[in-house]
Design a protein around this motif. Structure first.
Motif: not given
Length: 376
Positions: A21-22, A140, A168, A174, A198
């Motif tokens: 993921d982020s 991601f 992002h 995104d 995030a």
């Protein structure tokens, strides 16, 4: 029907794709099977997981378990242990050196199911045996081509709801991924996003507004801001009334309780600790807050999902772990069904014990090819 022994089998192998993921990126599987054995030889299975680093060698895992966990289990009844309430006081409250907590809970409940001859979801009071699953990419770090292939295959398998990773640094990326998803899956599909903390509160509100204005109707946004920012989560719920805030994934049972009483969740995200999930699920029902099951190892969470009220969704992420057990959970057309076998229904396979076991730590370049991907 008391606990008489245990067996630990260590695994380490490459994933068929990078997941993450982020905030994180993961390319390997590092787990150990924990089997608790009663005096009649019946076994209950749970899995010890390390997401980011290899587990110690099997002998060391067994040593830690023998010293830190087994003394509290040996000779006792699984039925008593799964319902035990401990008094939280001082230095006695500490996690073991390795992540055994979930594995022990799952293995105890599984063994209890074998002893009683009942599927886990029936022991938990279910009125059904299936729940809808949504396709979650953990995507991601995938290229656009890999992203499209994954979600296109999920759509072809009959999934009607899809969750992608956002957060992002370049927000245009995104939006690009949301557009790519919309072009890949069926019209009218349900869409969820997961930012993995995030964003800040105002940033989340602004970006969610932009996403809506771009034409995307979101079923929920997951973990948009910091997990302990209960005031911020409550504020965000009011700022974006057109979507739901899914939160609580990273919190323990006490944290989930505080989150709900602070008004920080439209939907509560729970995972794989059976006893903890049921206790917090009962409280969520009292507070009128729906629950959703996030990723659980080999989808054992279907049992809790079937037993708790108001659970509509379970996360399925194509993590390619089915080769570890004889009969994995059945999934078809976006619906996951709990097996009617005793316990949670998963049994460590003979092939896993030989072909995929890794008693000692392997270097990254010694893992070999990933197990063949099995999509369902």
């Amino acid at each position: 029907m008391r606990l008489a022994g245990y067996e630990i089998t260590r695994f380490q192998f490459a994933r068929d794709r990078v997941i993450g993921d982020s905030q994180v990126r993961i390319s390997d599987v590092n787990v150990a099977a924990l089997e608790l054995i009663d005096e009649h030889g019946r076994r209950g299975l749970g899995f010890v997981q390390s997401l980011f680093h290899p587990l110690p060698a099997q002998a060391e895992i067994a040593r830690v378990f023998a010293e830190e966990v087994w003394p509290g289990l040996e000779g006792q009844s699984p039925m008593g242990l799964v319902h035990r309430v401990s008094r939280p006081r001082g230095g006695n409250q500490r996690a073991p050196s390795l992540p055994f907590h979930e594995a022990v809970q799952v293995a105890l409940w599984d063994l209890l199911g074998h002893q009683q001859g009942l599927p886990l979801h029936r022991m938990l009071g279910s009125r059904r045996d299936s729940v809808r699953a949504y396709a979650s990419g953990l995507d991601f770090h995938l290229s656009d081509a890999e992203f499209t292939e994954l979600f296109g295959r999920a759509d072809a398998l009959g999934y009607t709801a899809f969750k992608i990773k956002v957060g992002h640094p370049d927000f245009e990326r995104d939006l690009h991924r949301l557009n790519l998803l919309a072009r890949t899956v069926r019209p009218g599909a349900r869409i969820m996003i997961d930012a993995n903390e995030a964003w800040g509160v105002k940033e989340a509100a602004a970006k969610l507004t932009t996403i809506r204005e771009a034409g995307f109707e979101l079923l929920w946004v997951e973990d948009p801001i910091l997990r302990h920012d209960f005031d911020g989560l409550r504020l965000l719920r009011g700022l974006v009334p057109w979507t739901l805030v899914n939160s609580g994934e990273y919190l323990d049972a006490a944290g989930k309780r505080a989150l709900m009483t602070a008004g920080g969740a439209d939907i509560l995200n729970v995972h794989g600790q059976v006893t903890d999930v049921m206790r917090i699920g009962w409280l969520a029902a009292e507070l009128g807050i729906p629950v959703t099951l996030g990723n659980t190892f080999l989808e054992v969470g279907v049992h809790m999902a079937a037993a708790l009220p108001e659970v509509e969704w379970l996360e399925y992420s194509f993590q390619n772990l089915d080769h570890l057990v004889d009969e994995p959970m059945a999934i078809g057309n976006g619906v996951i069904t709990a097996p009617d076998r005793p316990g949670h229904g998963l049994v460590l396979s003979a092939q896993a014990r030989t072909r995929w076991s890794a008693p000692d730590i392997l270097p990254r370049d010694g893992l070999g090819p990933a197990p063949p991907a099995a999509y369902k």
